[in-house]
Design a protein around this motif. Structure first.
Motif, PDB file in Angstrom:
ATOM      1  N   LEU A  22       0.825  -1.217   0.000  1.00 58.70           N
ATOM      2  CA  LEU A  22       0.000   0.000   0.000  1.00 58.70           C
ATOM      3  C   LEU A  22       0.857   1.264   0.000  1.00 58.70           C
ATOM      4  N   LEU A  23       1.942   1.248   0.749  1.00 56.67           N
ATOM      5  CA  LEU A  23       2.851   2.402   0.753  1.00 56.67           C
ATOM      6  C   LEU A  23       3.465   2.619  -0.628  1.00 56.67           C
ATOM      7  N   ARG A  24       3.835   1.534  -1.297  1.00 53.90           N
ATOM      8  CA  ARG A  24       4.392   1.663  -2.655  1.00 53.90           C
ATOM      9  C   ARG A  24       3.366   2.265  -3.611  1.00 53.90           C
ATOM     10  N   LYS A  25       2.115   1.788  -3.506  1.00 55.38           N
ATOM     11  CA  LYS A  25       1.051   2.317  -4.368  1.00 55.38           C
ATOM     12  C   LYS A  25       0.796   3.793  -4.080  1.00 55.38           C
ATOM     13  N   ALA A  26       0.775   4.157  -2.797  1.00 51.99           N
ATOM     14  CA  ALA A  26       0.560   5.563  -2.428  1.00 51.99           C
ATOM     15  C   ALA A  26       1.681   6.442  -2.962  1.00 51.99           C
ATOM     16  N   ALA A  27       2.912   5.962  -2.891  1.00 50.11           N
ATOM     17  CA  ALA A  27       4.042   6.730  -3.414  1.00 50.11           C
ATOM     18  C   ALA A  27       3.918   6.908  -4.923  1.00 50.11           C
ATOM     19  N   ARG A  32       2.637  10.588  -9.332  1.00 52.34           N
ATOM     20  CA  ARG A  32       1.871  10.920 -10.545  1.00 52.34           C
ATOM     21  C   ARG A  32       1.089  12.218 -10.349  1.00 52.34           C
ATOM     22  N   ALA A  33       0.472  12.374  -9.175  1.00 49.97           N
ATOM     23  CA  ALA A  33      -0.280  13.601  -8.896  1.00 49.97           C
ATOM     24  C   ALA A  33       0.636  14.816  -8.925  1.00 49.97           C
ATOM     25  N   SER A  34       1.814  14.662  -8.368  1.00 51.23           N
ATOM     26  CA  SER A  34       2.780  15.755  -8.377  1.00 51.23           C
ATOM     27  C   SER A  34       3.201  16.103  -9.801  1.00 51.23           C
ATOM     28  N   ALA A  37       0.481  18.001 -11.472  1.00 53.43           N
ATOM     29  CA  ALA A  37       0.417  19.384 -10.985  1.00 53.43           C
ATOM     30  C   ALA A  37       1.503  20.235 -11.630  1.00 53.43           C
ATOM     31  N   TYR A  38       2.717  19.683 -11.731  1.00 55.85           N
ATOM     32  CA  TYR A  38       3.787  20.416 -12.420  1.00 55.85           C
ATOM     33  C   TYR A  38       3.392  20.711 -13.862  1.00 55.85           C
ATOM     34  N   ASP A  39       2.870  19.700 -14.554  1.00 56.27           N
ATOM     35  CA  ASP A  39       2.446  19.895 -15.949  1.00 56.27           C
ATOM     36  C   ASP A  39       1.348  20.944 -16.040  1.00 56.27           C
ATOM     37  N   GLY A  40       0.386  20.862 -15.126  1.00 54.51           N
ATOM     38  CA  GLY A  40      -0.721  21.819 -15.145  1.00 54.51           C
ATOM     39  C   GLY A  40      -0.252  23.241 -14.934  1.00 54.51           C
ATOM     40  N   LEU A  41       0.665  23.443 -14.014  1.00 58.75           N
ATOM     41  CA  LEU A  41       1.211  24.784 -13.784  1.00 58.75           C
ATOM     42  C   LEU A  41       2.017  25.258 -14.987  1.00 58.75           C
ATOM     43  N   THR A  42       2.826  24.359 -15.535  1.00 60.91           N
ATOM     44  CA  THR A  42       3.678  24.711 -16.672  1.00 60.91           C
ATOM     45  C   THR A  42       2.855  25.096 -17.895  1.00 60.91           C
TER      46      THR A  42
END
Length: 67
Positions: A22-27, A32-34, A37-42
């Motif tokens: 579960l920790l691996r999946k959360a990471a 991916r979310a991060s 977010a970078y792509d969205g800001l860029t």
């Protein structure tokens, strides 16, 4: 070690392995979310929060509704 204790250890190790997965999946999801977010800001699809909303913890739309 008697069979009952062996089973308890086996269950503890299974639970620990499941927790680790579960920790691996959360990471992976967090990474991916991060990246999104970078792509969205860029690309301008996301706007950075204003300094006021960043300090208050409120979104810009919440700030606008309150004014």
């Amino acid at each position: 070690m008697d069979i009952g204790l062996q089973r308890e250890y086996g269950e503890a190790f299974r639970r620990l392995a499941a927790f680790e997965e579960l920790l691996r999946k959360a990471a992976t999801i967090g990474g991916r979310a991060s990246a999104l977010a970078y792509d969205g800001l860029t690309k301008g699809a996301l706007l950075p929060p204003s300094s006021t909303s960043a300090l208050s913890g409120k979104s810009e739309s919440q700030e606008a509704r309150e004014q």
